[in-house]
Design a protein around this motif. Structure first.
Motif, PDB file in Angstrom:
ATOM      1  N   GLY A 531       0.812  -1.210   0.000  1.00 25.49           N
ATOM      2  CA  GLY A 531       0.000   0.000   0.000  1.00 25.49           C
ATOM      3  C   GLY A 531       0.840   1.250   0.000  1.00 25.49           C
ATOM      4  O   GLY A 531       1.936   1.280   0.575  1.00 25.49           O
ATOM      5  N   ASP A 532       0.350   2.271  -0.692  1.00 23.64           N
ATOM      6  CA  ASP A 532       1.037   3.564  -0.762  1.00 23.64           C
ATOM      7  C   ASP A 532       2.448   3.451  -1.328  1.00 23.64           C
ATOM      8  O   ASP A 532       3.346   4.212  -0.952  1.00 23.64           O
ATOM      9  N   GLY A 533       2.680   2.486  -2.197  1.00 24.02           N
ATOM     10  CA  GLY A 533       3.986   2.330  -2.831  1.00 24.02           C
ATOM     11  C   GLY A 533       5.062   1.760  -1.944  1.00 24.02           C
ATOM     12  O   GLY A 533       6.249   1.777  -2.310  1.00 24.02           O
ATOM     13  N   VAL A 534       4.691   1.236  -0.777  1.00 26.55           N
ATOM     14  CA  VAL A 534       5.660   0.645   0.155  1.00 26.55           C
ATOM     15  C   VAL A 534       5.757  -0.856  -0.140  1.00 26.55           C
ATOM     16  O   VAL A 534       4.725  -1.549  -0.215  1.00 26.55           O
ATOM     17  N   TYR A 535       6.993  -1.342  -0.274  1.00 28.05           N
ATOM     18  CA  TYR A 535       7.214  -2.749  -0.585  1.00 28.05           C
ATOM     19  C   TYR A 535       7.807  -3.465   0.622  1.00 28.05           C
ATOM     20  O   TYR A 535       8.669  -2.921   1.323  1.00 28.05           O
ATOM     21  N   LYS A 536       7.352  -4.685   0.850  1.00 25.60           N
ATOM     22  CA  LYS A 536       7.876  -5.527   1.916  1.00 25.60           C
ATOM     23  C   LYS A 536       8.324  -6.861   1.325  1.00 25.60           C
ATOM     24  O   LYS A 536       7.761  -7.350   0.347  1.00 25.60           O
ATOM     25  N   TYR A 537       9.346  -7.468   1.980  1.00 30.27           N
ATOM     26  CA  TYR A 537       9.791  -8.800   1.597  1.00 30.27           C
ATOM     27  C   TYR A 537       8.862  -9.841   2.200  1.00 30.27           C
ATOM     28  O   TYR A 537       8.491  -9.744   3.386  1.00 30.27           O
ATOM     29  N   VAL A 538       8.474 -10.839   1.414  1.00 32.61           N
ATOM     30  CA  VAL A 538       7.655 -11.947   1.895  1.00 32.61           C
ATOM     31  C   VAL A 538       8.292 -13.253   1.440  1.00 32.61           C
ATOM     32  O   VAL A 538       9.010 -13.301   0.440  1.00 32.61           O
ATOM     33  N   MET A 539       8.007 -14.301   2.196  1.00 30.85           N
ATOM     34  CA  MET A 539       8.404 -15.663   1.819  1.00 30.85           C
ATOM     35  C   MET A 539       7.135 -16.416   1.440  1.00 30.85           C
ATOM     36  O   MET A 539       6.232 -16.581   2.259  1.00 30.85           O
ATOM     37  N   ASP A 540       7.056 -16.832   0.167  1.00 28.21           N
ATOM     38  CA  ASP A 540       5.885 -17.537  -0.362  1.00 28.21           C
ATOM     39  C   ASP A 540       6.258 -19.008  -0.528  1.00 28.21           C
ATOM     40  O   ASP A 540       7.163 -19.355  -1.296  1.00 28.21           O
ATOM     41  N   GLN A 541       5.580 -19.893   0.192  1.00 29.42           N
ATOM     42  CA  GLN A 541       5.812 -21.341   0.116  1.00 29.42           C
ATOM     43  C   GLN A 541       4.522 -22.007  -0.315  1.00 29.42           C
ATOM     44  O   GLN A 541       3.477 -21.834   0.333  1.00 29.42           O
ATOM     45  N   GLY A 542       4.581 -22.746  -1.428  1.00 33.28           N
ATOM     46  CA  GLY A 542       3.380 -23.358  -1.981  1.00 33.28           C
ATOM     47  C   GLY A 542       3.543 -24.835  -2.265  1.00 33.28           C
ATOM     48  O   GLY A 542       4.657 -25.369  -2.282  1.00 33.28           O
ATOM     49  N   TYR A 543       2.412 -25.474  -2.496  1.00 35.52           N
ATOM     50  CA  TYR A 543       2.373 -26.908  -2.789  1.00 35.52           C
ATOM     51  C   TYR A 543       1.472 -27.106  -4.002  1.00 35.52           C
ATOM     52  O   TYR A 543       0.294 -26.724  -3.980  1.00 35.52           O
ATOM     53  N   PHE A 544       2.007 -27.679  -5.085  1.00 36.70           N
ATOM     54  CA  PHE A 544       1.248 -27.914  -6.309  1.00 36.70           C
ATOM     55  C   PHE A 544       0.481 -29.232  -6.213  1.00 36.70           C
ATOM     56  O   PHE A 544       1.011 -30.247  -5.736  1.00 36.70           O
ATOM     57  N   VAL A 545      -0.753 -29.199  -6.706  1.00 35.42           N
ATOM     58  CA  VAL A 545      -1.589 -30.397  -6.794  1.00 35.42           C
ATOM     59  C   VAL A 545      -1.845 -30.658  -8.271  1.00 35.42           C
ATOM     60  O   VAL A 545      -2.183 -29.733  -9.026  1.00 35.42           O
ATOM     61  N   TYR A 546      -1.690 -31.933  -8.712  1.00 32.12           N
ATOM     62  CA  TYR A 546      -1.799 -32.301 -10.120  1.00 32.12           C
ATOM     63  C   TYR A 546      -2.996 -33.216 -10.346  1.00 32.12           C
ATOM     64  O   TYR A 546      -3.425 -33.939  -9.430  1.00 32.12           O
ATOM     65  N   ASP A 547      -3.518 -33.191 -11.578  1.00 33.65           N
ATOM     66  CA  ASP A 547      -4.594 -34.118 -11.925  1.00 33.65           C
ATOM     67  C   ASP A 547      -4.012 -35.415 -12.472  1.00 33.65           C
ATOM     68  O   ASP A 547      -2.785 -35.630 -12.413  1.00 33.65           O
ATOM     69  N   ALA A 548      -4.855 -36.272 -12.984  1.00 31.50           N
ATOM     70  CA  ALA A 548      -4.404 -37.578 -13.473  1.00 31.50           C
ATOM     71  C   ALA A 548      -3.475 -37.448 -14.673  1.00 31.50           C
ATOM     72  O   ALA A 548      -2.655 -38.328 -14.931  1.00 31.50           O
ATOM     73  N   GLN A 549      -3.577 -36.339 -15.420  1.00 33.36           N
ATOM     74  CA  GLN A 549      -2.698 -36.124 -16.576  1.00 33.36           C
ATOM     75  C   GLN A 549      -1.428 -35.360 -16.199  1.00 33.36           C
ATOM     76  O   GLN A 549      -0.711 -34.872 -17.075  1.00 33.36           O
ATOM     77  N   LYS A 550      -1.149 -35.243 -14.908  1.00 37.69           N
ATOM     78  CA  LYS A 550       0.056 -34.582 -14.404  1.00 37.69           C
ATOM     79  C   LYS A 550       0.073 -33.089 -14.744  1.00 37.69           C
ATOM     80  O   LYS A 550       1.144 -32.499 -14.890  1.00 37.69           O
ATOM     81  N   LYS A 551      -1.112 -32.490 -14.837  1.00 43.29           N
ATOM     82  CA  LYS A 551      -1.196 -31.059 -15.054  1.00 43.29           C
ATOM     83  C   LYS A 551      -1.535 -30.372 -13.730  1.00 43.29           C
ATOM     84  O   LYS A 551      -2.402 -30.852 -12.989  1.00 43.29           O
ATOM     85  N   PRO A 552      -0.873 -29.254 -13.404  1.00 42.67           N
ATOM     86  CA  PRO A 552      -1.160 -28.584 -12.138  1.00 42.67           C
ATOM     87  C   PRO A 552      -2.565 -27.990 -12.143  1.00 42.67           C
ATOM     88  O   PRO A 552      -2.965 -27.307 -13.090  1.00 42.67           O
TER      89      PRO A 552
END
Length: 771
Positions: A531-552
């Motif tokens: 907000g207001d042009g202020v930037y903060k550092y973040v740590m983004d940790q995610g987990y991908f889930v795939y279908d039977a055709q190995k597509k995310p």
């Protein structure tokens, strides 16, 4: 002849032009001196003279040209008449002979008169005459190679001739000159040779087809010359390059698998030296990169007198090997499949005896295969305790697939079972589903834990539906970003719009890399606009889930605010980098004076690494025989008082080298003003101390030399001066003789002192040079 006439005309024209040009110019040059009558008479005389001269010249040129033409005609006539090949001239309109040479009459048996009464059709077979007429009509002015034709002699014999013809002028008219070469014997020989070649090619084709069908090819090897000769079938069977210019033996060895090459060369060596028949199977790498199995058979051929020869054959047995490998692979895959599946498996015969098991089954019951196979299933699972027995009993009797899920008393687990009828009896697969039974409880506990964690932390937990492009957050998002709730978007593009422009590519590429490789865990540090042009550092940790055709299809993750930690880490890294780069040694100790950290300069100058000195007191490792214990005691006393002080001290490196350092000790305190230890900055002053010691020693030497110059030299000099005064006062020789020995002794004493001074001077100079 036309070329001769042209030459004569050109000569006449050139002479005429030259005469008219120069004679007229000469006449007009002198015309003013002549009268009209004289001028007319000279002009006529000039013309008569030109006509007379040119007439004589033309007569000479024409006669000369006729002589040459006659000689040329005679030469051509001799070539025609004496040519060993039959030649004739015929009229292209009537096709009748107008001239023949002697070779034609001898070859065909006709007299010259008989030839001249016939046409060229009379010496041809009836069936060829239409072709002869058509060929004669196609003749051109240049030389024509008419090919091979059949001719008939006077006695009726047929011969084959090769015809060459071209147009000529004969008796002022266009005729055709023909030369015929008898090629009957050559053609017959070629026909016989062709038939023989066809027969050989047919036999060779049959042999080649047989070899290719059986995949067998022959070769010969001459050991003395290291010469390997292949049949063409070898190239086809092995797939090697026939155009390769290297030695065939080296080519073949190079294509043999490295691990198979020693067996082949050893067998060949045994055949050459011991005469032992060669029978080796090896693999080769064909030109297309495929692997082929080759069986080599060879024996010695001693029929050669000059050199020994090895006769061999090779057979491509790749298909046989592939079938063998497929069979072994099938058996291996079957056993491997049974052992690799997560389900336990056992097979029963019709008497309920175990005939096959997998590793998971043995692991589950804790027994070896030999203890189980061949025994009854009821020894492992007694019938009265086996609730699953009716399932595979039914599969055996009714020959249907039976599935069941129940609790096993023997195993103490929930079991999901599937029984399949087989030719031998029944096959049973079962798996432990106890965990599945407890999943509802675990899921409930997980949801409760998630709620507690969400309340305890400020992490933003999100769930991205990548198919529908829908993004869901928890309530912690409003604590991370200062954005009104009604302006928060719920798609991926909205969130990526918050990412710093310098970081967006790294985020997108890292997600694409993980999902492209089919991996699940992803993490990335980046900056977002809070907000207001202020930037903060973040740590983004995610987990991908795939279908039977190995597509995310989904990305579930958590975003942590690490701005303060990141900026603090950056500052610490800058500070640590500055500390590592300084040349002074830096030591950090705790409250007990134990070393906690040293910089690279300390490791380089002392030889002690951080891992071996960490937790130890420096006074235990850096002291030596010449270290001043009083200084060490003062160090300890002032550290206990948490004072800031500095002192010089002699320490020792890992290899026991003495080093003088100037240590500056400063106490370190926490933000709460709690004493945490000392920061010690040490400067290597060994060079300075050495120079100070050298200066001190030089001063000592200088004082000693000065004392010797001012005292020890002065004594013998004063004595010598007194003796010289006595010598001056002496009146007799006896008195002078008494003074001279004393004077000589004083001189020796002074010389001795001077020598001792000279011995000291090099040491003084040596110190001066080092300074």
């Amino acid at each position: 002849m036309r070329f001769g006439a042209l030459r004569i005309s050109l000569v006449y024209i050139v002479i005429s032009i030259l005469w008219i040009t120069f004679s007229d110019q000469l006449l007009f040059l002198f015309g003013h001196r002549l009268s009209n009558v004289e001028f007319l008479w000279l002009s006529s005389a000039k013309g008569y003279f030109f006509v007379l001269i040119t007439g004589v010249l033309l007569l000479f040129l024409i006669r000369s040209d006729n002589r040459k033409l006659h000689m040329t005609g005679a030469q051509y006539r001799d070539m025609y008449d004496s040519n060993p090949n039959p030649m004739w001239i015929y009229d292209p309109e009537t096709l009748r002979f107008v001239s023949v040479n002697d070779a034609a009459t001898d070859a065909y048996g006709y007299t010259r008169e008989e030839f001249l009464s016939r046409s060229i059709l009379d010496i041809r077979p009836v069936e060829d005459r239409s072709d002869v007429i058509a060929a004669a009509a196609r003749l051109e002015g240049n030389i024509n190679q008419s090919g091979t034709w059949r001719h008939i002699k006077k006695d009726g014999r047929e011969i084959i001739v090769n015809i060459t013809s071209h147009q000529i002028l004969f008796n002022g008219q266009t005729h055709i000159l023909v030369m015929a070469r008898d090629v009957t014997e050559y053609v017959i020989f070629e026909q016989k040779l062709e038939r023989m070649n066809q027969d050989l090619l047919e036999e060779r084709r049959k042999l080649r087809d047989t070899q290719l069908f059986t995949k067998v090819a022959g070769w010969e090897f001459y050991p003395a010359q290291r010469l390997l000769v292949w049949s063409d079938e070898v190239y086809q069977l092995t797939g090697l390059d026939k155009t390769d210019g290297r030695d065939a033996f080296d080519i073949y060895l190079q294509h043999i698998y490295p691990e198979d090459r020693p067996a082949m060369t050893s067998a060949l060596e045994a055949l050459i030296t011991e005469g032992k028949q060669l029978d080796v199977t090896h693999r080769i790498i064909a030109l297309d990169g495929s692997t082929r199995y080759i069986r080599q058979l060879a024996r010695l051929d001693d029929s050669q007198d000059q050199s020994r020869k090895i006769i061999g054959s090779l057979q491509d047995i790749t298909e046989f090997k592939q079938l063998e490998h497929e069979r072994n692979k099938y058996l291996y895959n079957f056993e491997n499949t049974l052992n690799s599946i997560s389900d336990a498996f056992f097979a029963l015969d019709t008497d309920m005896n175990i005939i096959r098991v997998n590793d998971m089954f043995l692991q589950l019951i804790g027994k070896k295969e030999a203890e189980v196979v061949g025994g009854s299933i009821f020894k492992l699972f007694p019938k009265e305790q086996n609730k699953l027995y009716p399932a595979y009993q039914r599969a055996l009797e009714e020959r249907v697939i039976v599935r069941r899920e129940d609790y096993s008393i023997v195993l103490g687990k929930w079991i999901r079972l599937a029984a399949y009828p087989t030719d031998e009896g029944v096959g049973v697969y079962f798996s432990d589903v106890t965990e599945d039974k407890l999943k509802d409880l675990r899921l409930k506990e997980a949801v409760e834990r998630y709620e507690l964690v969400s309340q305890a932390t400020k992490d933003v937990v999100y769930d991205l539906d990548m198919i529908e492009d829908k993004l869901i957050y928890n309530t912690s998002l409003t604590q991370l970003v200062s954005i009104p709730v009604n302006r928060i978007g719920h798609d991926l593009s909205w969130w990526r719009a918050l990412i710093h422009p310098d970081d967006i590519d790294e985020v997108v590429q890292s997600q694409a890399k993980i999902s492209g490789q089919g991996l699940t865990n992803w993490e990335c540090e980046y900056r977002i606009n809070v907000g207001d042009g202020v930037y903060k550092y973040v740590m983004d940790q995610g987990y991908f889930v795939y279908d039977a055709q190995k597509k995310p299809v989904r990305l579930i993750g958590a975003i942590k605010d690490i701005d303060a930690l990141k900026r603090s880490t950056q500052e610490n890294k800058k500070l640590a980098d500055m500390i590592r780069r300084v040349n002074n040694m830096i030591i950090v100790t705790d409250t007990e004076r134990s070393v906690q950290w040293v910089n690279e300069a300390f490791e380089e100058q002392t030889g002690f690494k951080l891992q071996e000195i960490c937790g130890k007191q420096g006074t235990d490792l850096l002291v030596g025989p010449d270290t001043d214990n009083a200084v060490l005691d003062e160090f300890v006393r002032r550290q206990l008082l948490h004072e800031t002080f500095a002192s010089d001290i002699l320490i020792y490196t890992r290899d026991k080298t003495p080093v003088w350092i100037s240590a500056q000790l400063s106490p370190a305190y926490s933000d709460d003003n709690v004493f945490q230890g000392y920061v010690i900055i040490c400067q290597n002053i060994t060079f300075r101390r050495e120079k100070e010691e050298e200066i001190r020693q030089q001063n000592e030497l200088l004082r000693e030399v000065a004392w010797m110059s001012s005292h020890q030299i002065r004594k013998p000099v004063a004595t010598m001066l007194g003796l010289i005064n006595l010598l001056k006062l002496a009146q007799t020789k006896e008195e002078r003789d008494e003074v001279l020995p004393l004077l000589e002794r004083c001189a020796h004493e002074m010389d001795d002192v001077i020598h001792r001074i000279h011995e000291k001077i090099p040491s003084v100079q040596s110190f001066g040079s080092r300074l």
